[in-house]
Design an enzyme around this catalytic site. Structure first.
Site, mmCIF file in Angstrom:
data_model
loop_
_atom_site.group_PDB
_atom_site.id
_atom_site.type_symbol
_atom_site.label_atom_id
_atom_site.label_comp_id
_atom_site.label_asym_id
_atom_site.label_seq_id
_atom_site.Cartn_x
_atom_site.Cartn_y
_atom_site.Cartn_z
ATOM 1 N N HIS A 191 -10.683 6.888 1.681
ATOM 2 C CA HIS A 191 -9.305 6.787 1.176
ATOM 3 C C HIS A 191 -9.231 5.730 0.082
ATOM 4 O O HIS A 191 -10.056 4.822 0.036
ATOM 5 C CB HIS A 191 -8.332 6.427 2.315
ATOM 6 C CG HIS A 191 -8.582 5.053 2.867
ATOM 7 N ND1 HIS A 191 -9.575 4.796 3.782
ATOM 8 C CD2 HIS A 191 -7.996 3.855 2.610
ATOM 9 C CE1 HIS A 191 -9.589 3.500 4.068
ATOM 10 N NE2 HIS A 191 -8.647 2.895 3.362
ATOM 11 N N ASP A 247 0.786 -1.243 0.000
ATOM 12 C CA ASP A 247 0.000 0.000 0.000
ATOM 13 C C ASP A 247 0.822 1.300 0.000
ATOM 14 O O ASP A 247 0.499 2.231 0.752
ATOM 15 C CB ASP A 247 -0.976 0.009 1.192
ATOM 16 C CG ASP A 247 -2.007 -1.116 1.144
ATOM 17 O OD1 ASP A 247 -1.969 -1.936 0.204
ATOM 18 O OD2 ASP A 247 -2.847 -1.199 2.066
ATOM 19 N N HIS A 297 -10.752 0.695 -2.780
ATOM 20 C CA HIS A 297 -12.130 0.690 -2.275
ATOM 21 C C HIS A 297 -13.101 1.356 -3.240
ATOM 22 O O HIS A 297 -12.791 2.424 -3.794
ATOM 23 C CB HIS A 297 -12.206 1.464 -0.950
ATOM 24 C CG HIS A 297 -11.357 0.921 0.140
ATOM 25 N ND1 HIS A 297 -11.424 -0.383 0.572
ATOM 26 C CD2 HIS A 297 -10.415 1.510 0.935
ATOM 27 C CE1 HIS A 297 -10.574 -0.562 1.569
ATOM 28 N NE2 HIS A 297 -9.936 0.551 1.799
ATOM 29 N N HIS A 350 -17.481 2.817 0.594
ATOM 30 C CA HIS A 350 -17.067 1.545 1.219
ATOM 31 C C HIS A 350 -17.452 1.510 2.699
ATOM 32 O O HIS A 350 -17.441 2.543 3.385
ATOM 33 C CB HIS A 350 -15.550 1.376 1.065
ATOM 34 C CG HIS A 350 -15.059 0.020 1.441
ATOM 35 N ND1 HIS A 350 -14.406 -0.232 2.623
ATOM 36 C CD2 HIS A 350 -15.161 -1.175 0.802
ATOM 37 C CE1 HIS A 350 -14.110 -1.529 2.685
ATOM 38 N NE2 HIS A 350 -14.558 -2.119 1.588
ATOM 39 N N ASP A 381 -4.576 -0.842 -1.925
ATOM 40 C CA ASP A 381 -5.873 -0.691 -1.262
ATOM 41 C C ASP A 381 -6.805 -0.055 -2.302
ATOM 42 O O ASP A 381 -6.446 0.968 -2.906
ATOM 43 C CB ASP A 381 -5.658 0.222 -0.040
ATOM 44 C CG ASP A 381 -6.605 -0.044 1.109
ATOM 45 O OD1 ASP A 381 -6.921 -1.217 1.384
ATOM 46 O OD2 ASP A 381 -7.030 0.941 1.761
ATOM 47 N N CYS A 432 -2.070 -2.878 7.621
ATOM 48 C CA CYS A 432 -1.956 -3.796 6.477
ATOM 49 C C CYS A 432 -0.673 -4.626 6.494
ATOM 50 O O CYS A 432 -0.699 -5.801 6.122
ATOM 51 C CB CYS A 432 -2.140 -3.039 5.175
ATOM 52 S SG CYS A 432 -3.866 -2.506 4.987
ATOM 53 N N LYS A 466 -7.022 -5.041 -3.058
ATOM 54 C CA LYS A 466 -7.794 -5.567 -1.923
ATOM 55 C C LYS A 466 -8.711 -4.481 -1.401
ATOM 56 O O LYS A 466 -8.475 -3.295 -1.629
ATOM 57 C CB LYS A 466 -6.850 -6.062 -0.832
ATOM 58 C CG LYS A 466 -5.943 -4.974 -0.304
ATOM 59 C CD LYS A 466 -4.913 -5.503 0.653
ATOM 60 C CE LYS A 466 -4.050 -4.379 1.174
ATOM 61 N NZ LYS A 466 -4.759 -3.316 1.880
HETATM 62 C C1 VGL Z 1 -4.742 0.550 5.640
HETATM 63 C C2 VGL Z 1 -6.345 1.413 7.009
HETATM 64 C C3 VGL Z 1 -7.293 1.289 6.018
HETATM 65 C C4 VGL Z 1 -3.306 0.157 5.469
HETATM 66 C C5 VGL Z 1 -5.672 0.409 4.636
HETATM 67 O O1 VGL Z 1 -2.831 0.110 4.310
HETATM 68 O O2 VGL Z 1 -2.631 -0.097 6.499
HETATM 69 N N1 VGL Z 1 -5.082 1.036 6.826
HETATM 70 N N2 VGL Z 1 -6.938 0.784 4.835
HETATM 71 ZN ZN ZN Z 2 -8.352 0.870 3.274
#
Ligand code: VGL
Ligand code: ZN
Length: 197
Positions: free
Chosen positions: A81, A8, A48, A52, A46, A151, A106
């Site tokens: 996000h 990410d 979404h 979401h 990430d 993550c 994901k």
């Molecule tokens: C993440 C919060 C929400 C991450 C992703 O990449 O750690 N944290 N979505």
């Molecule tokens: Zn996320």
């Protein structure tokens, strides 16, 4: 066979982004430099849909970082996000995404979040990454990226449970650290047999 899993490294997790992780951009160049040392480089993204269920804005009366109970367990609510197709969901412009063998997305199912690169937050719905790694004969994983305590943590623990040899290179990760979540993540990773380097 060894893979580097880059978690990410996206604009929304870097300074100026919607869910900025302090120092998130500092790790980009050293991650690029590390890529050449691996048989495979895999990026996670990430990804979404708008609205979401992990977004606080989707829950009346809730604010970012509140905790809610979902059918699959507790879920932290986040600012909007990494919405599919937006600049925030794009990789950091300096990340050498060209070098990636695989980009795994994901968090695209509206009703469930996915921190881990292997399973969604119900801990049973697979992303397919395990099969990819096994069919390529990859046994050793090094993980870097954002965020250490979400993550990266969930991905590392799942990978160790699946039997991969997992190292988290902590100097190339940065944490959100909500309510001491970094310390909790570090002890959880150690307990799962992850090497913290
Ligand atoms: C993440 C919060 C929400 C991450 C992703 O990449 O750690 N944290 N979505
Ligand atoms: Zn996320």
């Amino acid at each position: 066979m060894k893979a580097l899993i880059v978690i990410d490294v996206q604009n929304d997790f870097c300074p100026g982004g919607a869910l900025a992780v302090s120092g998130g951009d500092e790790i980009v160049q050293p991650i690029n430099a590390l890529m050449a040392r691996f048989d495979a480089v895999i990026l996670t993204q990430d990804w979404h849909p708008a609205g979401h269920s992990s977004f606080a804005s989707s829950h009346a009366g809730k604010a970012p970082f509140d905790l809610v109970e979902m059918p699959y367990g507790p879920q932290v609510l986040w600012p909007d996000h990494c919405v599919q197709g937006t600049e925030g969901a794009a990789f950091h412009a300096s990340l050498d995404a060209t070098r990636a063998d695989l980009i795994i997305r994901k968090g695209f199912r509206p009703a469930i979040d996915s921190y881990s690169a292997f399973f969604e937050n119900d801990h049973v719905t697979p992303t397919g990454l395990e099969g990819y790694l096994r069919t390529r004969g990859i046994t050793d994983l090094t993980m870097v990226g954002l965020a250490t305590d979400f993550c990266v943590n969930f991905s590392a623990v799942d990978a160790a449970k699946l039997g991969f040899a997992v190292t988290v290179q902590q100097d190339l990760c940065r944490a959100i650290d909500l309510d001491r979540s970094l310390a909790a993540a570090q002890s959880g990773m150690r307990d799962a047999g992850v090497t913290l380097a």
